[in-house]
Scaffold this motif. Structure first.
Motif, mmCIF file in Angstrom:
data_model
loop_
_atom_site.group_PDB
_atom_site.id
_atom_site.type_symbol
_atom_site.label_atom_id
_atom_site.label_comp_id
_atom_site.label_asym_id
_atom_site.label_seq_id
_atom_site.Cartn_x
_atom_site.Cartn_y
_atom_site.Cartn_z
ATOM 1 N N ALA A 47 37.182 36.212 40.673
ATOM 2 C CA ALA A 47 38.637 36.124 40.582
ATOM 3 C C ALA A 47 39.196 34.897 41.300
ATOM 4 O O ALA A 47 40.415 34.693 41.322
ATOM 5 C CB ALA A 47 39.274 37.389 41.162
ATOM 6 N N VAL A 75 34.444 41.168 38.040
ATOM 7 C CA VAL A 75 35.805 41.308 38.566
ATOM 8 C C VAL A 75 36.537 39.978 38.405
ATOM 9 O O VAL A 75 36.161 38.968 39.019
ATOM 10 C CB VAL A 75 35.798 41.746 40.041
ATOM 11 C CG1 VAL A 75 37.217 42.083 40.485
ATOM 12 C CG2 VAL A 75 34.889 42.962 40.234
ATOM 13 N N HIS A 113 40.279 37.569 37.811
ATOM 14 C CA HIS A 113 41.666 37.437 38.245
ATOM 15 C C HIS A 113 42.561 38.172 37.250
ATOM 16 O O HIS A 113 42.300 38.148 36.038
ATOM 17 C CB HIS A 113 42.050 35.959 38.311
ATOM 18 C CG HIS A 113 43.347 35.698 39.000
ATOM 19 N ND1 HIS A 113 44.573 35.849 38.366
ATOM 20 C CD2 HIS A 113 43.626 35.299 40.273
ATOM 21 C CE1 HIS A 113 45.534 35.553 39.213
ATOM 22 N NE2 HIS A 113 45.004 35.221 40.370
ATOM 23 N N PRO A 114 43.630 38.832 37.715
ATOM 24 C CA PRO A 114 44.514 39.561 36.787
ATOM 25 C C PRO A 114 45.069 38.688 35.670
ATOM 26 O O PRO A 114 45.362 39.193 34.571
ATOM 27 C CB PRO A 114 45.635 40.073 37.701
ATOM 28 C CG PRO A 114 45.002 40.163 39.054
ATOM 29 C CD PRO A 114 44.020 39.024 39.119
ATOM 30 N N ASP A 115 45.224 37.388 35.926
ATOM 31 C CA ASP A 115 45.782 36.489 34.912
ATOM 32 C C ASP A 115 44.709 35.696 34.184
ATOM 33 O O ASP A 115 45.019 34.705 33.506
ATOM 34 C CB ASP A 115 46.776 35.513 35.563
ATOM 35 C CG ASP A 115 47.962 36.234 36.196
ATOM 36 O OD1 ASP A 115 48.376 37.277 35.644
ATOM 37 O OD2 ASP A 115 48.457 35.759 37.234
ATOM 38 N N ASP A 116 43.458 36.121 34.302
ATOM 39 C CA ASP A 116 42.367 35.400 33.651
ATOM 40 C C ASP A 116 42.554 35.408 32.130
ATOM 41 O O ASP A 116 42.720 36.463 31.521
ATOM 42 C CB ASP A 116 41.027 36.054 34.008
ATOM 43 C CG ASP A 116 39.838 35.260 33.502
ATOM 44 O OD1 ASP A 116 39.672 35.155 32.267
ATOM 45 O OD2 ASP A 116 39.071 34.737 34.324
ATOM 46 N N CYS A 145 34.559 44.839 32.762
ATOM 47 C CA CYS A 145 35.507 43.880 33.335
ATOM 48 C C CYS A 145 36.641 44.606 34.053
ATOM 49 O O CYS A 145 37.210 45.568 33.519
ATOM 50 C CB CYS A 145 36.087 42.989 32.240
ATOM 51 S SG CYS A 145 34.891 41.850 31.501
ATOM 52 N N SER A 149 40.056 43.920 37.120
ATOM 53 C CA SER A 149 40.913 42.952 37.797
ATOM 54 C C SER A 149 40.668 43.015 39.296
ATOM 55 O O SER A 149 40.537 44.105 39.866
ATOM 56 C CB SER A 149 42.392 43.250 37.508
ATOM 57 O OG SER A 149 42.692 42.987 36.158
ATOM 58 N N SER A 202 38.181 41.879 45.678
ATOM 59 C CA SER A 202 37.540 41.979 44.369
ATOM 60 C C SER A 202 36.268 42.814 44.443
ATOM 61 O O SER A 202 35.978 43.612 43.545
ATOM 62 C CB SER A 202 37.212 40.575 43.831
ATOM 63 O OG SER A 202 38.396 39.860 43.558
#
Length: 235
Positions: A15, A57, A59-62, A78, A80, A88
């Motif tokens: 992340a 894990v 990043h939430p905005d990946d 997968c 977040s 993470s």
């Protein structure tokens, strides 16, 4: 009659944004030959016979992972993650049974070999204690101050570079990371939380080419190491 060997879960925190790489995208998505760093790392575990699944894990905005062509996607879970690496790791551990052994590995270490993964698992199975891959320090070590001046020389005997994967029982690792964070301690790797809690952690000598891609010059070095590993496997 032969019985199947026990299989394990690998947990890859991915992340981070990798600001030191000076790139416009997170470093795990930089190209490493024909694949990205993350894809190379991920498939090292997916193709290992003792790994049953990988908890990844992100990043939430990946928005990059979904564009990768990953083999055996059914084996990848997968999730977040959080702002820090430890957050993470905790997010991944929350999805695992407490008594399950898990291998936590830096996504930015694409040169991990099957040989080292197998050696780590074998040590943990034999001792039933947590362990990490590590490499003995060879260079003369100096302790410096804030002004980048030498304070003293540190004897290198019995000093090791901590690598990953690091393998522990999921429940114990989760509880100890959470407790260490609640005390305001910096959890720089999984072993540091286990050491703080008083657990014995074994060292398993790993390959020195298991580098972490952190700076731009590391990319070319990692690509060269991977080419050498490929040559070893084909000779």
């Amino acid at each position: 009659m032969s019985f199947p060997k026990k299989q394990y879960t690998a947990l890859l925190p991915a992340a981070g944004i990798g600001s030191r790489m000076q790139a416009s995208i997170p470093k795990q998505y930089l190209s490493l030959g024909a694949k990205t760093i993350l894809q190379t790392t991920l498939e090292s575990f997916l193709h290992h016979p003792l790994i049953k699944q990988v908890v990844l894990v992100l990043h939430p905005d990946d928005c990059w992972y979904q564009k990768l062509s990953v083999s055996q996607p059914h084996k990848v879970l997968c999730l977040s993650g959080g702002e820090q690496r430890a957050d993470s790791v905790l997010a991944g551990l929350a999805k695992l049974a407490a008594d399950e052994w898990v291998l936590v590995h830096d996504a930015a270490r694409p040169c991990i070999s099957h040989q080292d993964i197998s050696a780590l698992i074998a040590q943990v199975e034999a001792s039933q204690q947590g362990a990490i891959l590590a490499y003995p320090v060879k260079d003369t070590m100096k302790r410096g101050n804030a002004q980048q001046q030498i304070i003293n020389t540190v004897p290198r005997e019995q000093l090791w570079h901590a690598l990953t994967p690091q393998m522990f029982q999921a429940g114990e690792l989760r509880d100890n990371i959470s407790a260490a964070l609640s005390q305001g301690l910096a959890v720089t790797d999984e072993a540091s939380a286990m050491e703080w809690a008083g657990y014995t952690v074994n060292l398993v000598k790993g390959r020195s080419d298991n580098i972490k891609v952190t700076n731009p010059e590391d990319l070319a070095l990692a690509q060269w190491f991977l080419s050498q590993q490929t040559d070893e496997e084909t000779t």
